[in-house]
Design a protein around this motif. Structure first.
Motif, mmCIF file in Angstrom:
data_model
loop_
_atom_site.group_PDB
_atom_site.id
_atom_site.type_symbol
_atom_site.label_atom_id
_atom_site.label_comp_id
_atom_site.label_asym_id
_atom_site.label_seq_id
_atom_site.Cartn_x
_atom_site.Cartn_y
_atom_site.Cartn_z
ATOM 1 N N PHE A 70 18.426 11.059 -41.460
ATOM 2 C CA PHE A 70 17.360 11.673 -42.267
ATOM 3 C C PHE A 70 16.178 12.116 -41.397
ATOM 4 O O PHE A 70 15.053 12.229 -41.880
ATOM 5 N N ASP A 71 16.445 12.343 -40.132
ATOM 6 C CA ASP A 71 15.369 12.684 -39.199
ATOM 7 C C ASP A 71 14.608 13.932 -39.653
ATOM 8 O O ASP A 71 15.190 14.924 -40.096
ATOM 9 N N ARG A 72 13.306 13.870 -39.545
ATOM 10 C CA ARG A 72 12.430 14.954 -39.979
ATOM 11 C C ARG A 72 12.722 16.254 -39.210
ATOM 12 O O ARG A 72 12.470 17.364 -39.691
ATOM 13 N N ARG A 73 13.296 16.121 -38.017
ATOM 14 C CA ARG A 73 13.552 17.320 -37.221
ATOM 15 C C ARG A 73 14.557 18.275 -37.881
ATOM 16 O O ARG A 73 14.543 19.470 -37.636
ATOM 17 N N PHE A 74 15.422 17.734 -38.751
ATOM 18 C CA PHE A 74 16.362 18.613 -39.468
ATOM 19 C C PHE A 74 15.592 19.556 -40.398
ATOM 20 O O PHE A 74 15.889 20.735 -40.504
ATOM 21 N N MET A 75 14.598 18.987 -41.080
ATOM 22 C CA MET A 75 13.832 19.809 -42.029
ATOM 23 C C MET A 75 12.953 20.818 -41.277
ATOM 24 O O MET A 75 12.794 21.957 -41.711
ATOM 25 N N ASP A 76 12.413 20.400 -40.128
ATOM 26 C CA ASP A 76 11.624 21.334 -39.313
ATOM 27 C C ASP A 76 12.497 22.526 -38.908
ATOM 28 O O ASP A 76 12.064 23.679 -38.963
ATOM 29 N N ALA A 77 13.736 22.225 -38.510
ATOM 30 C CA ALA A 77 14.651 23.298 -38.104
ATOM 31 C C ALA A 77 14.994 24.185 -39.304
ATOM 32 O O ALA A 77 15.096 25.406 -39.180
ATOM 33 N N PHE A 78 15.155 23.572 -40.480
ATOM 34 C CA PHE A 78 15.431 24.341 -41.707
ATOM 35 C C PHE A 78 14.322 25.368 -41.936
ATOM 36 O O PHE A 78 14.581 26.544 -42.207
ATOM 37 N N HIS A 79 13.069 24.930 -41.805
ATOM 38 C CA HIS A 79 11.949 25.850 -42.016
ATOM 39 C C HIS A 79 11.933 26.939 -40.940
ATOM 40 O O HIS A 79 11.668 28.108 -41.232
ATOM 41 N N ALA A 80 12.228 26.533 -39.693
ATOM 42 C CA ALA A 80 12.227 27.523 -38.605
ATOM 43 C C ALA A 80 13.277 28.593 -38.869
ATOM 44 O O ALA A 80 12.987 29.793 -38.805
ATOM 45 N N VAL A 81 14.501 28.175 -39.221
ATOM 46 C CA VAL A 81 15.598 29.129 -39.437
ATOM 47 C C VAL A 81 15.291 30.017 -40.639
ATOM 48 O O VAL A 81 15.571 31.218 -40.627
ATOM 49 N N SER A 82 14.683 29.431 -41.675
ATOM 50 C CA SER A 82 14.378 30.216 -42.886
ATOM 51 C C SER A 82 13.434 31.370 -42.572
ATOM 52 O O SER A 82 13.442 32.381 -43.259
ATOM 53 N N GLY A 83 12.614 31.198 -41.525
ATOM 54 C CA GLY A 83 11.655 32.258 -41.185
ATOM 55 C C GLY A 83 12.195 33.258 -40.174
ATOM 56 O O GLY A 83 11.503 34.215 -39.818
#
Ligand SMILES: Cc1cc2nc3c(=O)[nH]c(=O)nc-3n(C[C@H](O)[C@H](O)[C@H](O)COP(=O)(O)OP(=O)(O)OC[C@H]3O[C@@H](n4cnc5c(N)ncnc54)[C@H](O)[C@@H]3O)c2cc1C
Length: 367
Positions: A290-303
């Protein structure tokens, strides 16, 4: 199935009999906790239809962590292939399965478990536990496991939280040759457009996409649901625990949530059996799943623009191992956090047989 009643008391109530709820029930049974009830809103037919909407891919590693065998595997998979806008795909060797999800759920639910057909409508906290209003009457319990999926009533009423993001996804089965590759395509109408094609039972492929980025031919049976990502801040409050999609545990990079549902169901059961409820919250906070870095990457890719997506994938065309991934990180530091999240997803979710150097393991073995 137990049918409508006026009121019922149990020690542990599990709301939802998906993979998270079934895993929790299975482990409570294995750990000797007997007074357990499982509440499910759907009839057996509806339940089968609901749970057949899925790519059904899961890694061997997550099955192992959940203590679940491979008897419900319909196909072994050994490669994940990712292509951006039809370019040469990046391929990673993995170890995983496409499962028969309905059979797995039925196999996990203990045969003597008290299964109650009814929908949880609201949950309130009482002096000695929880009171759950359901369409089948009121249920009082000492401990409560919310395994009721993306739109969890337990999460809403006990925690007052919601997932950071809901990804709408559609899945269908189409005839076609099957191999042992899970194929993902990124691109099309935008860089975050995302679709997959997984081998399934003989002669059938499971095809899915993020809603709005594809169409299903008329007459082809299909279904859609939300995949919640961006886990909720709290997963334990008193003797109430959230597991699986109720806690928004799917991986934001892959949208896969089967493994997390199974493993969190097991961990929730262990917390209830041991009485260390807070230990469950600590496990979630520490686990690399559940590492927060997965969600950070999700936001990066979405942009990303389509050009950025292609640019990021270019150094990774063909088979990718740790050395090429590290070289890409050095050559394109702007994409480093996305590369890192993908590497973590493979390493800790799918565990390719080619092992990373020991120094890369150090902080990552926290599952
Ligand atoms: C199209 C699609 C494809 C997917 N493909 C994959 C894949 O290939 N690999 C992967 O890892 N993940 C995949 N996922 C994600 C995965 O399906 C979920 O993350 C996982 O199944 C979550 O399991 P769960 O038990 O937490 O929740 P669910 O499977 O949603 O189960 C929740 C259960 O609770 C019941 N319930 C809900 N509300 C109530 C209520 N109020 N009262 C009583 N019962 C209730 C529901 O009827 C259901 O039976 C996919 C998802 C979608 C939508």
């Amino acid at each position: 199935m137990v049918h409508p009643m006026d009121s019922i008391k149990c020690d542990v109530l599990i709301v939802g009999s998906g993979l998270a709820g079934a895993s929790a029930a299975n482990w409570l049974d294995r750990l000797g906790v007997k007074d357990v009830a499982v509440l499910e809103r759907l009839s057996p037919g509806q339940h089968r239809r609901y749970h057949s909407v899925c790519g059904e891919a899961v890694s061997s590693r997550m099955l192992g962590l959940a203590g679940v065998g491979t008897e419900h595997s319909v196909r072994d998979v050994d490669v994940i292939s990712i292509s951006v806008n039809g370019s040469e795909p990046s391929k990673v060797r993995v170890k995983g399965h496409v499962i028969d999800r309905n059979a797995m759920i039925e196999g996990l639910l203990p045969s003597f478990a008290r299964r109650i057909r009814g929908r949880a409508v609201s949950v309130s906290v009482t002096e000695d536990g929880f009171s759950v209003e359901t369409t089948a009457g009121r249920i009082s319990c000492r401990s409560l496991i919310g395994a009721d999926g993306a739109h969890s009533v337990v999460r809403r009423d006990v925690f007052g939280s919601r997932p950071e993001f809901m990804v709408k996804a559609v899945n269908t089965l189409v005839p076609g040759e099957c191999d042992n590759v899970l194929r993902f395509s990124i691109g099309g109408s935008g860089p975050s457009a995302y679709s997959w094609r997984f081998p399934s039972t003989e002669g059938m492929n499971s095809v899915g996409f993020v809603k709005g980025e594809g169409t299903v031919p008329e007459g082809v049976p299909h279904g859609g649901r939300c995949i919640p990502v961006g886990r909720v801040p709290e997963v334990q409050r008193g003797r109430c625990l959230l597991a699986g999609d109720a806690a928004a545990f799917p991986n934001p990079i892959s949208c896969g949530g089967i493994g997390a549902a199974l493993v969190s169901g097991r961990k929730a059961a262990e917390a209830v059996a041991s009485g260390d409820y807070q230990g469950y919250g600590r496990w979630v906070d520490k686990s690399v799943i559940f590492d927060r870095r997965f969600m950070d990457a999700f936001h990066a890719v979405s942009g990303w623009t389509g050009k950025e997506a292609q640019d990021a994938m270019r150094p990774l065309a063909g088979y990718v191992g740790v050395p090429r991934g590290m070289a890409a990180m050095i050559r394109r530091p702007g994409y480093a956090r996305v590369y890192m999240a993908c590497w973590m997803a493979f390493r800790h979710g799918w565990r390719p047989p080619t092992d990373a150097p020991a120094y890369l393991h150090v902080k990552m073995e926290k599952i």
